[in-house]
Scaffold this active site. Structure first.
Site, PDB file in Angstrom:
ATOM      1  N   LYS A  66       0.761  -1.025   0.055  1.00 13.91           N
ATOM      2  CA  LYS A  66       0.045  -0.122   0.022  1.00 13.91           C
ATOM      3  C   LYS A  66       0.861   1.281   0.094  1.00 13.91           C
ATOM      4  O   LYS A  66       0.526   2.259  -0.344  1.00 13.91           O
ATOM      5  CB  LYS A  66      -0.883   0.114   1.127  1.00 13.91           C
ATOM      6  CG  LYS A  66      -2.084  -0.984   0.848  1.00 13.91           C
ATOM      7  CD  LYS A  66      -3.233  -0.884   1.958  1.00 13.91           C
ATOM      8  CE  LYS A  66      -4.279  -1.839   1.565  1.00 13.91           C
ATOM      9  NZ  LYS A  66      -4.001  -3.196   2.131  1.00 13.91           N
TER      10      LYS A  66
HETATM   11  C1  LIG Z   1      -4.553  -4.219   1.537  1.00 15.91           C
HETATM   12  C2  LIG Z   1      -4.123  -5.515   1.368  1.00 15.91           C
HETATM   13  C3  LIG Z   1      -4.341  -6.673   0.510  1.00 15.91           C
HETATM   14  C4  LIG Z   1      -5.423  -6.606  -0.208  1.00 15.91           C
HETATM   15  O1  LIG Z   1      -5.619  -5.559  -1.207  1.00 15.91           O
HETATM   16  P1  LIG Z   1      -6.831  -4.974  -1.960  1.00 15.91           P
HETATM   17  O2  LIG Z   1      -6.253  -4.017  -3.004  1.00 15.91           O
HETATM   18  O3  LIG Z   1      -7.630  -4.395  -0.780  1.00 15.91           O
HETATM   19  O4  LIG Z   1      -7.520  -6.172  -2.668  1.00 15.91           O
HETATM   20  C5  LIG Z   1      -3.696  -7.715   0.411  1.00 15.91           C
HETATM   21  N1  LIG Z   1      -2.453  -7.855   1.258  1.00 15.91           N
HETATM   22  C6  LIG Z   1      -1.988  -7.036   2.193  1.00 15.91           C
HETATM   23  C7  LIG Z   1      -0.939  -6.910   2.860  1.00 15.91           C
HETATM   24  C8  LIG Z   1      -2.752  -5.798   1.951  1.00 15.91           C
HETATM   25  O5  LIG Z   1      -2.300  -5.001   3.152  1.00 15.91           O
END
Ligand SMILES: *Cc1c(COP(=O)(O)O)cnc(C)c1O
Length: 433
Positions: A107
């Site tokens: 993210k």
């Molecule tokens: C947010 C997140 C996901 C999921 O991603 P999305 O874009 O919401 O589908 C998967 N793994 C981790 C570690 C995350 O922080």
């Protein structure tokens, strides 16, 4: 580039409009009105040019003319200041490590880029922009760090009490300054509901200047195309069809993957890899979409019962089930399978995967069993195993090494405010502060 709403009943807007609003006024999600394909020659260049230059070229069509080119270059260069690493476990299985940013999860790409983009868009505004975020774990830390000390912006993060790991919590509740964390007695879906309700509340929006940094914000999705390009640059053999397994919760990551495919990157198919929160794999199987309350799992950043990017996936597939099935294959993993997989991957490859990445690896293996034709798998590794040390240790018997930047946060005191999941309380808080 102009942006339209998936709802189809909102006026077109600019990138600035789409980014500052978050959700479109008709309740839909913003989408670029068109996605231009790069030519094969341009793609070939993507393999040779410096990575910052490539990211800049990828995002430019989506950001012109709202963001002047020099500014866009600066935003890209400052946001993506950490590497994307491709680890080949075997000739047909690669892991794309997206967790080398400051909060050790993918993210960071979206949040760092979005923070700088919003910072640019609010220059000259007299009111402070409040960014509202609901987090099931990693969004909170990525957004908090992305926006820390960005002038003209404050961040309010809502997270479900006791449902995220201490390492996750400490990363965004200890910062202070322009970052406020609200510890909600409820689930992630409650947090998401509070945020959605605040955006839909016209009286509130007249008095407060609100926006979102959740993956409903198109400004977070655009930079997530970058690492698909990074994979394309690093894959040893490009000619074997590529299957990209995406550990998914709100499906922002997978949506961005389809954006990347639409600009021309060669991806044969995506895998929607979920934990027990399997509304999308279920939809792919049965043709029926039933959002449900989230259930808690080991891969808690994917504990989402009603994925908020689902309308974008449908939109990208022209709202036809058969198109969605062509583009995406679904798989769900239980917690027991996830633990076993961490251990199997450790035994087989001496590779430590976090629980989310393990869900992605499992889905790839399941895909491979059903589709024996030649293909190579690219599994997105979404978090550093140290962020989920207890679960990793449960899976493989040893704890992953703790990076120093994570250790530092664990020492700091938590500054979050406990709140109920009642909307009126939340609204009063926003108006009072
Ligand atoms: C947010 C997140 C996901 C999921 O991603 P999305 O874009 O919401 O589908 C998967 N793994 C981790 C570690 C995350 O922080």
């Amino acid at each position: 580039m102009r942006y339209r709403s998936t709802g189809g009943r909102a006026p077109l807007t600019s990138l600035r409009g789409a980014v500052l609003r978050g959700l479109a006024p008709d309740g839909g999600l913003y989408m670029p009105v068109e996605i231009a394909r790069h030519t094969p020659e341009e793609l070939e260049e993507f393999r040779r040019l410096p990575f910052t230059e490539v990211c800049f070229r990828v995002v430019r069509p989506f950001a012109t003319p709202d963001v002047p080119e020099e500014m866009l270059w600066q935003i890209v260069a400052e946001a993506i200041n950490f590497p994307v690493k491709l680890v080949s476990l075997s000739p047909a299985l690669h892991v794309l490590e997206l967790f080398h940013g400051p909060t050790l999860a993918f993210k960071d790409f979206g949040a760092r880029f979005l923070a700088r983009l919003m910072g640019y868009f609010v220059r000259g505004e007299s009111r402070t922009l409040t960014v509202l975020v609901a987090t099931s774990g990693d969004t909170g830390s990525a957004v908090a760090h992305g926006f820390l000390r960005v002038a003209g912006i404050r961040v309010v993060i809502l997270y479900p009490s006791k449902r995220i790991s201490e390492a996750q919590e400490k990363q965004f509740t200890t910062l202070g300054e322009n970052i406020t964390a609200l510890e909600v007695s409820g689930t992630f879906d409650d947090c998401q509901r509070l945020v959605k309700q605040a955006f839909a509340d016209e009286a509130l929006n007249q008095r407060a200047f609100l926006t979102s940094a959740n993956s409903i914000n198109v400004g977070r999705l655009l930079p997530q195309m970058f690492y698909h390009v990074a994979a394309y640059r690093q894959l040893p053999v490009a000619s074997v069809p590529l299957i990209v397994s995406v550990p998914s919760g709100n499906f922002g990551n997978l949506t961005a993957g389809i954006f990347a495919k639409r600009i021309g990157l060669p991806v044969a198919r995506f895998i929607a890899a979920t934990n027990a929160n399997d509304a999308v794999p279920e939809y792919l199987r049965s043709g029926e979409y039933h959002p449900r309350p989230a259930v808690a799992t080991y891969s808690n950043a994917m504990d989402v019962g009603n994925p908020n990017n689902f309308p974008r996936l449908l939109d990208l597939c022209r709202n036809r089930l058969e198109n969605v099935r062509k583009e995406i294959w679904g798989h769900r993993a239980t917690d027991a399978e996830t633990l076993n997989q961490m251990s199997a991957v450790w035994d087989r490859y001496r590779y430590i995967s976090d629980p989310h990445t393990a869900v992605g690896l499992l889905a790839w293996e399941a895909y491979r069993k059903e589709h024996p034709e030649p293909s190579q798998g690219l599994v997105l590794a979404t978090a550093h195993p140290a962020k989920f040390a207890e679960i990793v240790e449960k899976g493989i018997g040893v704890g992953p090494p703790l990076p120093s930047r994570l250790a530092e946060y664990l020492e700091r005191p938590k500054l979050s405010l406990p709140v109920s999941s009642n909307y009126e309380d939340f609204k009063q808080f926003l108006l009072a502060h």
